[in-house]
Motif scaffolding. Structure first.
Motif, short mmCIF file in Angstrom:
data_model
loop_
_atom_site.label_atom_id
_atom_site.label_comp_id
_atom_site.label_asym_id
_atom_site.label_seq_id
_atom_site.Cartn_x
_atom_site.Cartn_y
_atom_site.Cartn_z
N SER A 1 1.05 -1.10 0.14
CA SER A 1 0.06 0.08 0.27
C SER A 1 0.96 1.18 -0.06
CB SER A 1 -1.02 0.15 1.23
OG SER A 1 -0.15 0.32 2.55
N CYS A 2 0.38 2.29 -0.61
CA CYS A 2 0.95 3.69 -0.34
C CYS A 2 0.06 4.75 -0.46
CB CYS A 2 2.04 3.81 -1.18
SG CYS A 2 1.47 4.00 -3.07
N TYR A 3 0.36 5.81 0.16
CA TYR A 3 -0.49 6.98 0.21
C TYR A 3 0.02 7.92 -0.83
CZ TYR A 3 -2.93 11.51 1.63
OH TYR A 3 -3.74 12.36 1.49
N ILE A 4 -0.86 8.44 -1.65
CA ILE A 4 -0.23 9.39 -2.81
C ILE A 4 -1.42 10.82 -2.60
CG2 ILE A 4 0.73 7.88 -4.46
CD1 ILE A 4 -1.84 7.96 -6.20
N GLU A 5 -1.01 11.95 -2.76
CA GLU A 5 -1.69 13.21 -2.69
C GLU A 5 -1.35 14.18 -3.79
OE1 GLU A 5 -2.66 14.95 1.19
OE2 GLU A 5 -1.31 16.55 0.63
N ARG A 6 -2.37 14.49 -4.44
CA ARG A 6 -2.01 15.44 -5.52
C ARG A 6 -1.86 16.84 -4.85
NH1 ARG A 6 -6.23 16.05 -10.03
NH2 ARG A 6 -7.22 14.16 -8.67
N GLN A 7 -0.65 17.40 -5.27
CA GLN A 7 -0.39 18.77 -4.55
C GLN A 7 0.10 19.77 -5.58
OE1 GLN A 7 2.82 18.03 -1.64
NE2 GLN A 7 1.11 17.04 -0.22
N GLY A 8 -0.84 20.35 -6.43
CA GLY A 8 -0.65 21.02 -7.50
C GLY A 8 0.04 20.20 -8.56
N PRO A 9 1.32 20.48 -9.37
CA PRO A 9 1.85 19.84 -10.12
C PRO A 9 2.66 18.58 -9.65
CG PRO A 9 3.14 21.67 -9.94
CD PRO A 9 1.87 21.80 -8.87
N VAL A 10 2.55 18.32 -8.27
CA VAL A 10 3.51 17.45 -7.64
C VAL A 10 2.47 16.12 -7.06
CG1 VAL A 10 4.79 16.64 -5.54
CG2 VAL A 10 5.24 18.90 -6.98
N CYS A 11 2.82 15.03 -7.30
CA CYS A 11 2.28 13.91 -6.48
C CYS A 11 3.04 13.55 -5.39
CB CYS A 11 2.10 12.53 -7.61
SG CYS A 11 1.34 11.22 -6.81
N TYR A 12 2.44 13.84 -4.18
CA TYR A 12 3.33 13.25 -2.89
C TYR A 12 3.17 11.93 -2.80
CZ TYR A 12 4.93 12.43 1.57
OH TYR A 12 5.37 11.68 2.80
N PHE A 13 4.11 10.99 -2.67
CA PHE A 13 4.11 9.63 -2.31
C PHE A 13 4.80 9.24 -0.92
CE2 PHE A 13 6.66 5.62 -3.44
CZ PHE A 13 5.96 4.70 -3.54
N GLY A 14 3.95 8.63 -0.20
CA GLY A 14 4.58 8.18 1.21
C GLY A 14 3.73 7.00 1.55
N MET A 15 4.25 6.66 2.71
CA MET A 15 3.65 5.71 3.73
C MET A 15 3.86 4.34 2.90
SD MET A 15 0.43 5.72 6.35
CE MET A 15 0.71 7.60 6.96
N PHE A 16 4.82 4.25 1.94
CA PHE A 16 4.84 2.98 1.00
C PHE A 16 5.25 2.07 1.87
CE2 PHE A 16 7.89 1.27 -2.67
CZ PHE A 16 6.71 0.17 -2.89
N SER A 17 4.56 0.76 1.82
CA SER A 17 4.54 -0.31 2.73
C SER A 17 4.44 -1.61 1.93
CB SER A 17 3.34 -0.47 3.91
OG SER A 17 3.93 0.66 4.32
N VAL A 18 5.50 -2.78 2.05
CA VAL A 18 5.25 -3.71 1.38
C VAL A 18 5.35 -4.97 2.43
CG1 VAL A 18 6.40 -5.69 -0.49
CG2 VAL A 18 6.37 -3.01 -0.96
N HIS A 19 4.47 -5.85 2.21
CA HIS A 19 4.43 -6.99 3.39
C HIS A 19 5.76 -7.56 3.40
CE1 HIS A 19 2.64 -10.41 5.62
NE2 HIS A 19 3.08 -11.12 4.63
N PRO A 20 6.18 -7.60 4.77
CA PRO A 20 7.77 -8.00 4.65
C PRO A 20 8.40 -9.28 3.98
CG PRO A 20 7.21 -6.89 6.74
CD PRO A 20 5.98 -7.16 6.13
N PRO A 21 7.51 -10.46 4.18
CA PRO A 21 8.16 -11.66 3.42
C PRO A 21 7.94 -11.48 1.78
CG PRO A 21 6.50 -12.11 5.17
CD PRO A 21 6.35 -10.52 5.10
N ALA A 22 7.16 -10.57 1.52
CA ALA A 22 7.11 -10.21 0.07
C ALA A 22 8.01 -9.23 -0.40
CB ALA A 22 5.65 -9.43 -0.26
N GLN A 23 8.72 -8.71 0.58
CA GLN A 23 9.79 -7.65 0.10
C GLN A 23 10.96 -8.43 -0.86
OE1 GLN A 23 11.06 -5.34 3.36
NE2 GLN A 23 8.96 -4.74 3.93
N GLY A 24 11.34 -7.84 -1.93
CA GLY A 24 12.55 -8.31 -2.86
C GLY A 24 11.77 -9.15 -3.78
N THR A 25 10.62 -9.22 -4.14
CA THR A 25 9.87 -10.07 -4.97
C THR A 25 9.34 -9.49 -6.53
OG1 THR A 25 7.79 -9.81 -3.95
CG2 THR A 25 9.18 -11.59 -3.21
N GLY A 26 9.66 -8.11 -6.25
CA GLY A 26 9.22 -6.99 -7.23
C GLY A 26 7.95 -6.41 -7.15
N ILE A 27 7.32 -6.54 -5.86
CA ILE A 27 6.03 -6.03 -5.57
C ILE A 27 6.31 -4.51 -5.51
CG2 ILE A 27 4.17 -5.66 -3.80
CD1 ILE A 27 3.89 -8.30 -5.18
#
Length: 177
Positions: free
Chosen positions: A75-101
């Motif tokens: 999951s991740c949180y994105i927010e439109r801030q004018g011409p910018v897309c803020y990208f945060g709180m990016f989380s990948v299930h720990p056992p799935a990390q390193g799999t391309g997710i």
């Protein structure tokens, strides 16, 4: 046969699952199963259901979820801030990390920013001592800006720092079509 991952926008009903995923990716012993843990330098919580619900209720942002079958993988949180897309709180299930997710999620965020929001760039903040994480983003085209902001010491919403040299650095990537 394993089902393909699908993306969807989160609803209020997903708040608890998102909060659990974020916590498992960043804090506590569960986070140590992956490589994105902050458990060595931040204790306490990373987020909670109330914060997720407030973000979900906002008009300019959304949580993007990546699921396979019934399992929330990222999951991740994105927010439109004018011409910018803020990208945060990016989380990948720990056992799935390193799999391309994670790469799949970044690609989807950039697609939304460019194609749906007509954003010029995606911007994020990363704790600047996270050299391995910053290098991962750099391999995906993000660049360090040298612009920083202080870590919010004393605000337990961001965790309990175990060191006194934490700060955020802005990373950006141009995505203009």
């Amino acid at each position: 046969m394993t089902s393909s991952p699908i993306f969807r926008t989160a609803s209020a009903a997903d708040a608890s699952a998102i909060a659990s995923l974020v916590e498992s990716a960043y804090r506590g012993d569960a986070s140590r199963a992956g490589w994105t843990t902050e458990a060595d330098f931040l204790h306490g919580r990373r987020t909670d259901v109330t914060e997720i619900e407030a973000l979900l209720a906002g008009a300019d942002g959304r949580f993007v979820l990546l699921e396979r079958g019934e399992q929330l993988l990222a999951s991740c949180y994105i927010e439109r801030q004018g011409p910018v897309c803020y990208f945060g709180m990016f989380s990948v299930h720990p056992p799935a990390q390193g799999t391309g997710i994670g790469r799949l999620m970044i690609d989807e965020v950039e697609r939304i920013a460019r194609d749906e929001w007509a954003s010029e760039r995606v911007e994020m903040t990363v704790i600047d001592i996270r050299a391995e994480l910053i290098a991962w983003y750099e391999r995906r085209g993000y660049r360090r800006t040298g612009k920083t902001k202080p870590f919010p010491y004393g605000d337990e919403r961001f965790g309990l720092p175990q060191r006194d040299d934490l700060r955020f650095e802005y990373l950006v990537k141009d995505v203009k079509a």
